[in-house]
Motif scaffolding. Sequence first.
Motif, mmCIF file in Angstrom:
data_model
loop_
_atom_site.group_PDB
_atom_site.id
_atom_site.type_symbol
_atom_site.label_atom_id
_atom_site.label_comp_id
_atom_site.label_asym_id
_atom_site.label_seq_id
_atom_site.Cartn_x
_atom_site.Cartn_y
_atom_site.Cartn_z
ATOM 1 N N VAL A 179 0.806 -1.217 0.000
ATOM 2 C CA VAL A 179 0.000 0.000 0.000
ATOM 3 C C VAL A 179 0.845 1.275 0.000
ATOM 4 C CG1 VAL A 179 -0.270 0.291 2.508
ATOM 5 C CG2 VAL A 179 -2.139 0.926 0.997
ATOM 6 N N LEU A 180 2.143 1.185 0.318
ATOM 7 C CA LEU A 180 2.997 2.375 0.373
ATOM 8 C C LEU A 180 3.067 3.135 -0.962
ATOM 9 C CD1 LEU A 180 5.978 1.202 2.648
ATOM 10 C CD2 LEU A 180 4.100 2.744 3.248
ATOM 11 N N PRO A 181 3.219 2.445 -2.099
ATOM 12 C CA PRO A 181 3.265 3.207 -3.359
ATOM 13 C C PRO A 181 1.947 3.922 -3.664
ATOM 14 C CG PRO A 181 3.271 0.836 -3.773
ATOM 15 C CD PRO A 181 3.512 1.016 -2.318
ATOM 16 N N VAL A 182 0.822 3.340 -3.226
ATOM 17 C CA VAL A 182 -0.472 4.005 -3.409
ATOM 18 C C VAL A 182 -0.517 5.285 -2.588
ATOM 19 C CG1 VAL A 182 -2.968 3.778 -3.134
ATOM 20 C CG2 VAL A 182 -1.605 1.796 -3.851
ATOM 21 N N ILE A 183 -0.053 5.200 -1.336
ATOM 22 C CA ILE A 183 -0.036 6.375 -0.457
ATOM 23 C C ILE A 183 0.819 7.478 -1.075
ATOM 24 C CG2 ILE A 183 0.710 7.233 1.806
ATOM 25 C CD1 ILE A 183 0.106 4.418 2.909
ATOM 26 N N ALA A 184 1.999 7.113 -1.560
ATOM 27 C CA ALA A 184 2.916 8.099 -2.140
ATOM 28 C C ALA A 184 2.288 8.782 -3.354
ATOM 29 C CB ALA A 184 4.229 7.426 -2.524
ATOM 30 N N GLU A 185 1.640 8.008 -4.216
ATOM 31 C CA GLU A 185 1.078 8.580 -5.444
ATOM 32 C C GLU A 185 -0.129 9.467 -5.168
ATOM 33 O OE1 GLU A 185 -1.136 6.408 -8.882
ATOM 34 O OE2 GLU A 185 0.986 6.517 -9.402
ATOM 35 N N VAL A 186 -1.050 8.991 -4.309
ATOM 36 C CA VAL A 186 -2.246 9.784 -4.007
ATOM 37 C C VAL A 186 -1.858 11.100 -3.341
ATOM 38 C CG1 VAL A 186 -4.378 9.867 -2.649
ATOM 39 C CG2 VAL A 186 -3.748 7.772 -3.868
ATOM 40 N N ALA A 187 -0.877 11.056 -2.439
ATOM 41 C CA ALA A 187 -0.430 12.282 -1.774
ATOM 42 C C ALA A 187 0.142 13.270 -2.787
ATOM 43 C CB ALA A 187 0.612 11.952 -0.713
ATOM 44 N N ALA A 188 1.004 12.779 -3.695
ATOM 45 C CA ALA A 188 1.613 13.666 -4.680
ATOM 46 C C ALA A 188 0.571 14.260 -5.625
ATOM 47 C CB ALA A 188 2.674 12.904 -5.483
ATOM 48 N N GLU A 189 -0.410 13.437 -6.027
ATOM 49 C CA GLU A 189 -1.466 13.923 -6.909
ATOM 50 C C GLU A 189 -2.305 15.008 -6.244
ATOM 51 O OE1 GLU A 189 -3.691 10.496 -7.970
ATOM 52 O OE2 GLU A 189 -2.248 9.801 -9.471
ATOM 53 N N THR A 190 -2.442 14.890 -4.916
ATOM 54 C CA THR A 190 -3.270 15.849 -4.173
ATOM 55 C C THR A 190 -2.446 17.047 -3.717
ATOM 56 O OG1 THR A 190 -4.377 13.847 -3.341
ATOM 57 C CG2 THR A 190 -5.091 15.919 -2.398
ATOM 58 N N LYS A 191 -1.163 17.072 -4.073
ATOM 59 C CA LYS A 191 -0.247 18.138 -3.674
ATOM 60 C C LYS A 191 -0.070 18.200 -2.156
ATOM 61 C CE LYS A 191 0.602 19.422 -7.844
ATOM 62 N NZ LYS A 191 1.937 19.131 -8.452
ATOM 63 N N ILE A 192 -0.157 17.022 -1.518
ATOM 64 C CA ILE A 192 0.166 16.889 -0.094
ATOM 65 C C ILE A 192 1.557 16.291 0.005
ATOM 66 C CG2 ILE A 192 -0.391 15.650 2.050
ATOM 67 C CD1 ILE A 192 -3.336 15.828 1.242
ATOM 68 N N ARG A 193 2.373 16.849 0.840
ATOM 69 C CA ARG A 193 3.753 16.377 1.003
ATOM 70 C C ARG A 193 3.733 14.874 1.353
ATOM 71 N NH1 ARG A 193 8.494 19.174 2.244
ATOM 72 N NH2 ARG A 193 10.097 17.931 3.290
#
Length: 436
Positions: free
Chosen positions: A111-125
């Motif tokens: 699930v870590l790569p999903v967290i990283a991608e969703v955060a970046a897409e949402t412009k959350i660090r």
Amino acid sequence: MLLQLAFVLLAIIIGARFGGIGLGVLGGLGLAILTFGFGLQPTAPPIDVMLMIVSVIAAASCMQAAGGLDLMVKWAEKLLRKHPQRITILSPVITYLFTFLAGTGHVAYSVLPVIAEVAAETKIRPERPLGIAVIASQQAITASPISAATVALLSMLEGFKISLLDILMISIPCTFIGVMAGAFYSLHVGKELDDDPEYQRRLASGKLATTRYQTADVKDHRKALLSVIIFVLATVGIILFGSIAGLRPQFITGEGTIRMEMSHIIEILMLTAAAIILITTRTDGIKATQGSVFPAGMQAVIAIFGIAWMGDTFISGNMTELKGAIEETVKTMPWLFGLALFVMSVLLFSQAATIRAMLPLGIALGISPYTLIALFPAVNGYFFIPNYPTVVAAINFDRTGTTHIGKYLLNHSFMIPGLIATITSVSLGLLLVWLF
């Protein structure tokens, strides 16, 4: 004794550098030095703990092979993409639940790569959700009823009539609240993503890939869901048997009537769950050994075999000297034993190995079993040095570069969330024990 301790620590440090099974086999070398070199009598190897871990890993591996783990990741992805603005709070909840159910923190890889991608897409660090998500996957080990660490703790406290429910009633609320405290801190970690110089540098250089991460497809949803249900039912059964002693089978022996040991119940239920998953989903048993869960679990077994056996032998052989040196101090300030657990976990990279090596000393020092349960989350210290696999994975999955190891090694993205979660968990545990 100090010379023996030097060899024990040397074996731990060298073993940690090798990684994989290195920690366990170097523990075996250290045990050989203690036994043949210093003449210490080896204690009994931790067979029951090892067999319980093997049975849990067998069931979790079969669930993964049947697609159950991929299905859980799909559920997590849907939740995160539906509520992307809340990712820093939702991510640790997801990794906590994954670890709680599976008994191993290595399930967080999916699930870590999903967290990283969703955060970046949402412009959350991405550093914010990734850092605390990794910590949550570690803290949940000391709350999971089927983790190697909880199993080890339960087996060693059974002589005090401590049930699994006694452990879970303290560890679950304390670790979850500790994780949430770390998550709320993480909401404001670092600069906003658009203001981060490293992110801007990578964006300008074109290093940030535009391809979207795809989670593994679940080929047969029915089989995957069935495997998850079977695994969860086995876990619920362990909680029930561990909490209500009257449910355990009784046997008449020459010494009177005895109840079935929890170690045997865990082993039987988990092996049965693994068998039912293979039969009902028609999953290849070889495939179960080829996923990420099986090798990670077997590494834990070997680590406990070597390191815990070596530590147990050292402590048993020097119990008189150790008690005389620290008994009075620990009795007046039992939280110091929690500090010892934390430091040892930093060296051992394993909650279960730390418990198996250190708990005999805590019991010998006369520390209350409930205080030992309250101190249990202190064994989650292996985030301190940022070289554990889930820590390294989180750094690599963050393509924006915000999740990092600092210039001075210890100023990394996981340090403050980890310290907040651990200190909060232990403090709440001690408060619960004091109140009730």
